[in-house]
Design a protein around this motif. Structure first.
Motif, PDB file in Angstrom:
ATOM      1  N   ILE A 146       0.855  -1.188   0.000  1.00  0.00           N
ATOM      2  CA  ILE A 146       0.000   0.000   0.000  1.00  0.00           C
ATOM      3  C   ILE A 146       0.891   1.240   0.000  1.00  0.00           C
ATOM      4  O   ILE A 146       2.095   1.150   0.247  1.00  0.00           O
ATOM      5  N   THR A 147       0.312   2.378  -0.277  1.00  0.00           N
ATOM      6  CA  THR A 147       1.104   3.604  -0.335  1.00  0.00           C
ATOM      7  C   THR A 147       1.560   4.016   1.070  1.00  0.00           C
ATOM      8  O   THR A 147       0.914   3.690   2.072  1.00  0.00           O
ATOM      9  N   ASP A 148       2.678   4.729   1.125  1.00  0.00           N
ATOM     10  CA  ASP A 148       3.156   5.248   2.412  1.00  0.00           C
ATOM     11  C   ASP A 148       2.108   6.169   3.042  1.00  0.00           C
ATOM     12  O   ASP A 148       1.949   6.201   4.267  1.00  0.00           O
ATOM     13  N   ASN A 149       1.400   6.897   2.185  1.00  0.00           N
ATOM     14  CA  ASN A 149       0.350   7.780   2.692  1.00  0.00           C
ATOM     15  C   ASN A 149      -0.736   6.988   3.410  1.00  0.00           C
ATOM     16  O   ASN A 149      -1.248   7.403   4.461  1.00  0.00           O
ATOM     17  N   SER A 150      -1.068   5.793   2.873  1.00  0.00           N
ATOM     18  CA  SER A 150      -2.077   4.946   3.502  1.00  0.00           C
ATOM     19  C   SER A 150      -1.582   4.417   4.843  1.00  0.00           C
ATOM     20  O   SER A 150      -2.359   4.285   5.799  1.00  0.00           O
ATOM     21  N   VAL A 151      -0.284   4.111   4.912  1.00  0.00           N
ATOM     22  CA  VAL A 151       0.294   3.630   6.173  1.00  0.00           C
ATOM     23  C   VAL A 151       0.117   4.684   7.258  1.00  0.00           C
ATOM     24  O   VAL A 151      -0.308   4.388   8.380  1.00  0.00           O
ATOM     25  N   HIS A 152       0.418   5.935   6.913  1.00  0.00           N
ATOM     26  CA  HIS A 152       0.283   7.026   7.884  1.00  0.00           C
ATOM     27  C   HIS A 152      -1.175   7.323   8.205  1.00  0.00           C
ATOM     28  O   HIS A 152      -1.526   7.580   9.367  1.00  0.00           O
ATOM     29  N   ARG A 153      -2.018   7.275   7.188  1.00  0.00           N
ATOM     30  CA  ARG A 153      -3.442   7.594   7.391  1.00  0.00           C
ATOM     31  C   ARG A 153      -4.112   6.570   8.307  1.00  0.00           C
ATOM     32  O   ARG A 153      -4.947   6.928   9.137  1.00  0.00           O
ATOM     33  N   LEU A 154      -3.723   5.291   8.147  1.00  0.00           N
ATOM     34  CA  LEU A 154      -4.286   4.241   8.985  1.00  0.00           C
ATOM     35  C   LEU A 154      -3.583   4.130  10.332  1.00  0.00           C
ATOM     36  O   LEU A 154      -4.076   3.440  11.238  1.00  0.00           O
ATOM     37  N   GLY A 155      -2.438   4.803  10.445  1.00  0.00           N
ATOM     38  CA  GLY A 155      -1.676   4.725  11.686  1.00  0.00           C
ATOM     39  C   GLY A 155      -1.108   3.355  11.945  1.00  0.00           C
ATOM     40  O   GLY A 155      -1.036   2.900  13.095  1.00  0.00           O
TER      41      GLY A 155
END
Length: 248
Positions: A146-155
């Motif tokens: 998944i995108t790095d942005n998704s990793v941060h968004r999902l915590g």
């Protein structure tokens, strides 16, 4: 309770009669719908709630595991004490929260046929995408990109509980598969549990060693060509990019 109530009533009926067929009729579900619900419940639970047992009526039966009976006991507690839930939460917070968390998973409605509960085992971050390894019960693992942005968004972080989801048409099947010869990150060996025939496509349900199930939708011709039938060893194959992650 909606979907939750149907799931719990199905578990209660299986516990009472030991037959998925009779339990399905009792709660107003088709045999196929009942099995799909059971497979979903098993995948969402940390250990299987329902198992097949050889030697029952007609050559085999369906029974609840201790985990399944334990869930019913917790649900009974919640039903009995819901009016005094604040007090219950104070006395037994872990039991109450775990039962509610399980029911919340059951309530989710998603289009993906495969939904597994697990924990984040590892995160490999890249410049744009991250590789997430999710540990399922029984030692099975699923890898998602998944995108790095998704990793941060999902915590996301190691040890965090997540749901991993894959659509059944994204799952390919193979026999005598050598993992090193495939580009797909997810190669899950198991045995065919059952096959639901169709006009063009067949639905193949695979039992994994860890107690999870994988559902694949492949063409009838592919199923015949592979010689698939219950008990046959087969590998479920899907790309890491086909895996979606959710936090509940």
């Amino acid at each position: 309770m909606g979907e939750n109530d149907t799931s719990i009533r199905l578990l209660e009926s299986i516990d009472a009669c030991g037959s998925i067929n009779r339990a399905a009729r009792h709660v107003g579900l088709s045999y196929k719908a009942a099995w799909e619900k059971i497979e979903t419940l098993n995948n969402l639970s940390t250990t299987p709630l329902v198992i097949r047992q050889v030697g029952g009526s007609g050559g085999g039966g369906t029974v609840l595991t201790e985990e399944g009976r334990g869930l019913l006991r917790k649900v009974a507690i919640l039903r009995r004490e819901f009016a005094a839930f604040v007090g219950f939460l104070g006395e037994r917070p872990d039991e109450a929260l775990n039962a509610l968390k399980m029911l919340r998973r059951f309530e989710m409605k998603v289009s993906a046929r495969n939904v597994w509960a697990g924990t984040v085992a590892a995160i490999e971050q890249g410049a744009v995408n991250s590789v997430i390894t999710v540990a399922l019960k029984g030692g099975d693992t699923v890898v998602a990109v998944i995108t790095d942005n998704s990793v941060h968004r999902l915590g996301l972080a190691p040890g965090m509980e997540v749901l991993a989801m894959v659509k059944a048409p994204s799952v390919l099947l193979g026999r005598d598969v050598r993992r090193e010869q495939l580009s797909a990150r997810n190669v899950l060996p198991g045995k065919v549990a059952r096959i639901v025939p169709g006009v063009v496509n067949d639905e193949v349900i695979i039992d994994l060693p860890g107690g999870n199930t994988v559902t694949a939708i492949n063409t009838c011709e592919s199923v015949r060509r592979l010689g698939l039938q219950p008990g046959v060893e087969v590998a479920a194959i899907f790309k890491a990019s086909s895996v979606l992650l959710a936090v509940v």
